[in-house]
Design an enzyme around this catalytic site. Structure first.
Site: not given
Length: 473
Positions: A26-28
Site C-alpha cells: 500500500h501507499c499513502v
C-alpha cells in the site's frame, strides 16, 4: 481482531479472491496489488464497497483507493486475515513488471529514476519562484524589480538563487545517484559520475555553442584521437546511459574480483572505464540526441504553438493513465537545463487543475455521499498537484468528467502556448505552480488557470445534470 474484516473479504472477493493476488502492498492512499489475472476483477462490485473510493490499473498494478490513514489498517487486516503476507513496494513493482511489454518497462524505468529526485527539483522550482518575485521586473514596480528598488534585498535574492539553482546545476549528480541505484549499482558511484560530468575544469554545456562558433572548444588528445573536453550541465541522456554502463560494469567486476581486493579494483576501474567511454562515445552521441529532441519540441512550439499546446493539452491526462507522462519529465528537465525554460510543464500544471475542477463539479452532480466525499477531497488534492485520487477515484470512473477536464485543459494549453508561457523549472503541478512560471507570463498563466477552473467545472456540471442525470438517481 481485524477492524475491517467484512470489507477486506468483500474487496478480495471482488478482485478475484486471495488466490488471484500475487503480491500486495500500500501507499499513502491506495492498496496496490500485483494480480495474476486482472480480467476477472469485478470493478462495479469493488467500487460499491463503502470503504472503496475508486480503482484503476496502471503499470501492471491494480490499485484500490481507500484513503489516507484507513488504508494502513485495511492493509494490516489483509495481512492478518489471509496468507498473502506483507510485501514492499519494490516487491509489487517487480511482480507487476513481469506482465509489462518492453516499452512499458522502459517507461517504468524512467519513472523509477526520476520520481525519487522530484522533491529536490520541485523544491528548487518553488525557490526559483521566490527568486522571481524579488528579481522579476514589472511585478510590483513598472520597469523595475524589488531588488532594483530596494538594493538591500540583492544579497538575499542571490543567496536564494544559489540555493534554488543547485539542483539544476548539479542535475547529472542527482540523476546519476538515482539511475545507478535503479540499475543495481552503488548509488555513491552514481553521484561521483554525475559530478565528473559537470566538473568545473570542463567547458560548460551552456557555453558550448558560443565556443563552437568561435572555434575555442577545448579538446584532449588521446593517442591521436581528439575528444572535446565539455561538461554536461543540464543534460539528461548522457548521465542516464553512462549510469547504465557504470552499474553493469560494477556488477560484473564485483562478480569477477576477489573480496579482498574489491575496494582497490571495482570502483576505480568502473569509474575510469565509464568516464573514458562517456567522454569519447556516450557523451557526444547523447548530447546531440538530447539537443535534437529539445530542438524538435522547441521548433514545434515556435512554429505552431497552438498545435503543440492543443496536442499536449489533449494527451497529457491520458498519458498519466498509462504512466507514459514520466517520459516527458526528462524532456522538461532537458528544456530547463538549457536555460530557456519549459513550455511543457505549464500545460501539466493546468491539466492537473482541470482534473480537480471536474472532480469538484461531481460534488454537486452526484447524490452518492461516498462519491461526494471523494470528489471534494480529491479536487483539493488535484488543485495542489496530486491528481490520481481525482482522476481514478472520480473522473475516469464516470468517464464524462475526465473528458470535460481534457477539453478544458486543451483550450487552456492552446492559449498559454500561443502566448509563449514558460516555466523556469518544474514545480508544484497545480495552482501553486504559478510561482514557477516566468514573471512576464503570470497574467497569461492566470487566465489559463481560470479557463481550466471554469470550463471543466461548467461542462461536467451541465452534462451531469442533464445528459448523465440517470446515473445519479
Amino acid at each position: 481482531m481485524a477492524k475491517y474484516e467484512q470489507e477486506v473479504r468483500e474487496i478480495l472477493e471482488a478482485i478475484g479472491g486471495e488466490e488471484n493476488v500475487d503480491k500486495a502492498t500500500h501507499c499513502v492512499t491506495r492498496l496496490r496489488f500485483a494480480l495474476k489475472d486482472e480480467s476477472i476483477v469485478d470493478t462495479d462490485k469493488l467500487e460499491a464497497i463503502s470503504l472503496v473510493k475508486g480503482s484503476f490499473s496502471t503499470n501492471g498494478q491494480f490499485q484500490v483507493i481507500i484513503g489516507q490513514g484507513t488504508v494502513d489498517q485495511v492493509y494490516r487486516d489483509i495481512v492478518e486475515l489471509t496468507d498473502i503476507g506483507e510485501s514492499s513496494k519494490s516487491d509489487v513493482k517487480d511482480a507487476s513488471a513481469k506482465k509489462m511489454n518492453p516499452f512499458q518497462k522502459a517507461v517504468k524505468t524512467l519513472a523509477d529514476i526520476f520520481i525519487p529526485i522530484l522533491p529536490a527539483i520541485v523544491t528548487a522550482g518553488l525557490l526559483l519562484g521566490l527568486n522571481n518575485l524579488l528579481t522579476g521586473p514589472d511585478i510590483f514596480f513598472d520597469g523595475a524589480s524589488i531588488v532594483d528598488v530596494y538594493p538591500q534585498w540583492a544579497g538575499i535574492a542571490e543567496m536564494i538563487f544559489i540555493i534554488a539553482n543547485a539542483a539544476f546545476a548539479f542535475l547529472p549528480a542527482l540523476i546519476g545517484w538515482s539511475a545507478v541505484r535503479r540499475f543495481g549499482g552503488s548509488d555513491l558511484l552514481g553521484i561521483v559520475l554525475g559530478l565528473i560530468l559537470v566538473h568545473p575544469d570542463l567547458l560548460s554545456a551552456w557555453s558550448y555553442a558560443d565556443a563552437q562558433q568561435s572555434g575555442d572548444v577545448p579538446t584532449w588528445n588521446l593517442f591521436g584521437l581528439s575528444v572535446e573536453a565539455i561538461g554536461y550541465q543540464g543534460q539528461v541522456l548522457p548521465v542516464l546511459f553512462a549510469s547504465l554502463l557504470l552499474a553493469k560494469l560494477e556488477l560484473w567486476l564485483r562478480s569477477k574480483t576477489p573480496d579482498s581486493i574489491q575496494l582497490l579494483v571495482v570502483a576505480p576501474v568502473a569509474l575510469l572505464v565509464t568516464g573514458f567511454v562517456t567522454f569519447i562515445v556516450i557523451g557526444p552521441i547523447t548530447f546531440a540526441l538530447g539537443n535534437g529532441i529539445t530542438s524538435l519540441f522547441t521548433w514545434l512550439f515556435d512554429v505552431m504553438p497552438a498545435v503543440g499546446g492543443l496536442a499536449y493539452g489533449l494527451l497529457y491526462a491520458p498519458l498519466v493513465v498509462t504512466g507514459m507522462h514520466h517520459a516527458f519529465l526528462a524532456v522538461d528537465l532537458q528544456l530547463t537545463g538549457a536555460g530557456d525554460g519549459t513550455f511543457l510543464w505549464p500545460i501539466l500544471a493546468l491539466s492537473n487543475i482541470a482534473q480537480g475542477a471536474a472532480a469538484l463539479a461531481m460534488l454537486f452532480v452526484s447524490r452518492n455521499e461516498n462519491v461526494k466525499g471523494v470528489a471534494g477531497t480529491s479536487s483539493v488534492s488535484a488543485f495542489l498537484g496530486v491528481t490520481e485520487p481525482a482522476m481514478f477515484g472520480v473522473n475516469i470512473r464516470f468517464k464524462f468528467p475526465f473528458i470535460c477536464a481534457i477539453i478544458g485543459s486543451a483550450i487552456a494549453a492552446t492559449f498559454i502556448s500561443n502566448n509563449n508561457v514558460l516555466a523556469n523549472s518544474v514545480g508544484v503541478g497545480g495552482i501553486p505552480g504559478i510561482f514557477s512560471i516566468q514573471p512576464g507570463a503570470w497574467l497569461e498563466f492566470a487566465i489559463g488557470m481560470v479557463i481550466v477552473l471554469v470550463i471543466p467545472f461548467v461542462l461536467t456540471l451541465a452534462y451531469g445534470r442533464t445528459v448523465a442525470r440517470g446515473q445519479f438517481k
